[in-house]
Scaffold this motif. Structure first.
Motif, short mmCIF file in Angstrom:
data_model
loop_
_atom_site.label_atom_id
_atom_site.label_comp_id
_atom_site.label_asym_id
_atom_site.label_seq_id
_atom_site.Cartn_x
_atom_site.Cartn_y
_atom_site.Cartn_z
N GLY A 160 5.80 44.23 122.66
CA GLY A 160 4.28 43.74 122.62
C GLY A 160 4.33 42.40 122.09
O GLY A 160 5.27 41.92 121.48
N PHE A 161 3.28 41.76 122.13
CA PHE A 161 3.05 40.24 121.54
C PHE A 161 3.22 40.70 119.94
O PHE A 161 2.35 41.23 119.25
CB PHE A 161 1.71 39.98 121.96
N ILE A 162 3.88 39.76 119.47
CA ILE A 162 4.06 39.40 117.88
C ILE A 162 3.33 38.09 117.71
O ILE A 162 3.90 37.02 118.20
CB ILE A 162 5.37 39.84 117.65
N PRO A 163 2.26 38.16 116.99
CA PRO A 163 1.59 36.77 116.58
C PRO A 163 2.31 36.20 115.37
O PRO A 163 3.06 36.80 114.53
CB PRO A 163 0.13 37.20 116.21
N ASN A 164 1.97 34.89 115.55
CA ASN A 164 2.18 33.93 114.09
C ASN A 164 3.60 34.04 113.84
O ASN A 164 3.96 33.98 112.58
CB ASN A 164 1.39 34.33 112.83
N LEU A 165 4.46 34.00 114.78
CA LEU A 165 6.01 33.73 114.56
C LEU A 165 6.44 32.47 114.18
O LEU A 165 5.50 31.67 113.93
CB LEU A 165 6.85 34.40 115.52
N SER A 166 7.69 32.24 113.93
CA SER A 166 8.21 30.73 113.71
C SER A 166 7.79 29.97 114.96
O SER A 166 7.67 30.44 115.95
CB SER A 166 9.68 30.80 113.66
N ILE A 167 7.48 28.60 114.54
CA ILE A 167 7.31 27.64 115.70
C ILE A 167 8.30 27.74 116.67
O ILE A 167 7.98 27.41 117.86
CB ILE A 167 7.17 26.41 115.19
N LEU A 168 9.52 28.23 116.48
CA LEU A 168 10.83 28.30 117.26
C LEU A 168 10.25 29.21 118.51
O LEU A 168 10.53 28.91 119.62
CB LEU A 168 11.86 28.84 116.75
N ASP A 169 9.67 30.37 118.25
CA ASP A 169 9.19 31.01 119.05
C ASP A 169 8.18 30.43 120.07
O ASP A 169 8.40 30.80 121.27
CB ASP A 169 8.64 32.42 118.59
N LEU A 170 7.39 29.49 119.90
CA LEU A 170 6.58 29.01 120.34
C LEU A 170 6.97 27.97 121.46
O LEU A 170 6.95 27.89 122.80
CB LEU A 170 5.32 28.26 119.67
N ILE A 171 8.20 27.08 120.69
CA ILE A 171 8.39 26.11 121.55
C ILE A 171 9.55 26.52 122.71
O ILE A 171 9.53 26.00 123.86
CB ILE A 171 9.05 24.92 120.95
N PHE A 172 10.49 27.64 122.31
CA PHE A 172 11.10 28.15 123.20
C PHE A 172 10.53 28.68 124.53
O PHE A 172 11.08 28.80 125.58
CB PHE A 172 12.11 28.96 122.63
N ASN A 173 9.09 29.27 124.18
CA ASN A 173 8.61 30.07 125.15
C ASN A 173 7.60 29.32 125.82
O ASN A 173 7.42 29.48 127.03
CB ASN A 173 7.85 31.29 124.67
N LEU A 174 7.11 28.36 125.34
CA LEU A 174 5.79 27.53 126.02
C LEU A 174 6.12 26.28 126.38
O LEU A 174 5.73 25.37 126.98
CB LEU A 174 4.67 27.64 125.28
N GLY A 175 7.22 25.66 125.39
CA GLY A 175 7.52 24.23 125.77
C GLY A 175 6.62 23.12 125.61
O GLY A 175 6.03 23.14 124.52
N PRO A 176 6.37 22.53 126.63
CA PRO A 176 5.41 21.24 126.48
C PRO A 176 4.11 21.80 126.38
O PRO A 176 3.16 21.02 125.96
CB PRO A 176 5.41 20.32 127.76
N ASP A 177 3.82 23.00 126.63
CA ASP A 177 2.48 23.44 126.34
C ASP A 177 2.16 24.01 124.78
O ASP A 177 1.13 24.36 124.85
CB ASP A 177 2.31 24.73 127.48
N SER A 178 2.99 23.82 124.09
CA SER A 178 3.06 24.37 122.83
C SER A 178 1.93 23.74 121.81
O SER A 178 1.27 24.23 121.17
CB SER A 178 4.30 24.21 122.02
N SER A 179 1.72 22.57 122.00
CA SER A 179 0.74 21.80 121.37
C SER A 179 -0.71 22.15 121.74
O SER A 179 -1.58 22.10 120.84
CB SER A 179 0.94 20.10 121.71
N TYR A 180 -1.01 22.26 123.09
CA TYR A 180 -2.10 22.84 123.50
C TYR A 180 -2.44 24.41 123.10
O TYR A 180 -3.75 24.68 122.76
CB TYR A 180 -2.36 23.07 125.12
N TYR A 181 -1.40 25.21 122.91
CA TYR A 181 -1.62 26.31 122.37
C TYR A 181 -2.13 26.37 120.80
O TYR A 181 -2.76 27.12 120.37
CB TYR A 181 0.02 27.15 122.26
N LEU A 182 -1.49 25.53 120.21
CA LEU A 182 -1.99 25.24 118.70
C LEU A 182 -3.45 25.08 118.64
O LEU A 182 -4.07 25.50 117.77
CB LEU A 182 -1.10 24.19 118.11
N GLU A 183 -3.84 24.16 119.46
CA GLU A 183 -5.38 24.00 119.44
C GLU A 183 -6.34 24.93 119.96
O GLU A 183 -7.05 25.28 119.44
CB GLU A 183 -5.59 22.45 120.57
#
Length: 213
Positions: A186-209
Motif C-alpha cells: 500500500g501507499f506509505i506517506p512522507n518517506l524520504s525525498i528519494l522515494d518521491l524523485i525516483f517515482n515521480l521525477g520532474p513532477d516531484s515539485s508539483y507534488y510538493l505543492e
C-alpha cells in the motif's frame, strides 16, 4: 508562499514534509546550535523497501560529553554504512521510473567522505534542490533559537520519524502516488525525498505543492 521564516533541523535525505516547508516559506533556517537529538531525521531517512518502510541511519561518533551541538556531530566510518545504504537504495528503487535518471547525481554521497554530519546533509540538500528545481534558500542559525520565537514557523519538533514524538501538522496533507512496492504494502506517506524523485521525477515539485493544499 508564506512570508515567515521556517526553522528546520538538519536532515539526511529529508522526508517529503521537510521539502514542503522549504517551498512554502520565503526563508529557511537550519538549526545548528541545538543539542543533537538521536533517533531523528538528522541522521536517518525512511525508504520503501521490499518489506515496507525501511529506516537507514548514518552512524555518528559518540560524544565524550552527554550533550553535543548539532554543528559538532561527526560521521563515523567504522562500518561501511555507505555501501549498505547504496545497496539498500538500489534494491528499493532500481525498478522505479526515474532511478537511472538521478542515481549518478547522488553517487558521490556514498563514495566520498564528509567529516561533519551537518556539512554532509547540507550538500545533500543542495543537490536535491537542484534535482527538484527549487530554490535552495537555506541559512544556518547564528545562535540557538528558543521555542515560540516571533515570526518563526518552528518545525524542529514537528517533523519526526516517530509519530508519538512529532506534532500534528495541519498544513501538510500527503497525496498518494505510485510507489514501487505499493501493490504489496500500500501507499506509505512522507518517506524520504528519494522515494518521491525516483517515482515521480520532474513532477516531484508539483507534488510538493499539492501536499500544501
Amino acid at each position: 508562499m508564506e512570508n515567515t521564516t521556517a526553522l528546520l533541523s538538519t536532515a539526511y535525505f529529508a522526508p517529503i514534509q521537510y521539502y514542503c516547508k522549504m517551498i512554502q516559506h520565503s526563508n529557511v533556517m537550519i538549526e545548528q546550535w541545538e543539542n543533537y537529538s538521536k533517533q531523528s531525521y538528522r541522521n536517518r531517512c525512511n525508504i520503501y523497501g521490499a518489506n515496507g518502510s525501511l529506516a537507514i541511519s548514518v552512524p555518528v561518533v559518540k560524544a565524550t560529553n552527554k550533550k553535543v551541538l548539532t554543528k559538532d556531530v561527526q560521521i563515523s566510518y567504522d562500518t561501511n554504512w555507505q555501501k549498505l545504504h547504496w545497496k539498500g537504495i538500489e534494491s528499493a528503487y532500481k525498478s522505479s521510473p526515474f532511478y537511472e535518471y538521478y542515481i549518478d547525481d547522488l553517487e558521490r554521497f556514498f563514495s566520498q567522505k564528509w567529516n561533519f554530519l551537518l556539512d554532509f546533509n547540507l550538500e545533500i540538500q543542495a543537490e536535491i534542490c537542484e534535482i527538484l528545481e527549487i530554490e535552495n534558500k537555506n541559512s544556518l542559525t547564528d545562535d540557538f533559537i528558543p521555542l515560540n520565537a516571533p515570526d518563526i514557523a518552528d518545525f524542529r519538533n514537528v517533523i519526526h520519524p516517530k509519530p508519538s514524538k512529532g506534532i500534528n501538522d495541519t498544513e501538510f496533507t500527503p497525496q498518494a502516488y505510485t510507489q514501487v512496492f505499493g501493490n504489496k504494502h500500500g501507499f506509505i506517506p512522507n518517506l524520504s525525498i528519494l522515494d518521491l524523485i525516483f517515482n515521480l521525477g520532474p513532477d516531484s515539485s508539483y507534488y510538493l505543492e499539492s501536499c500544501l493544499k
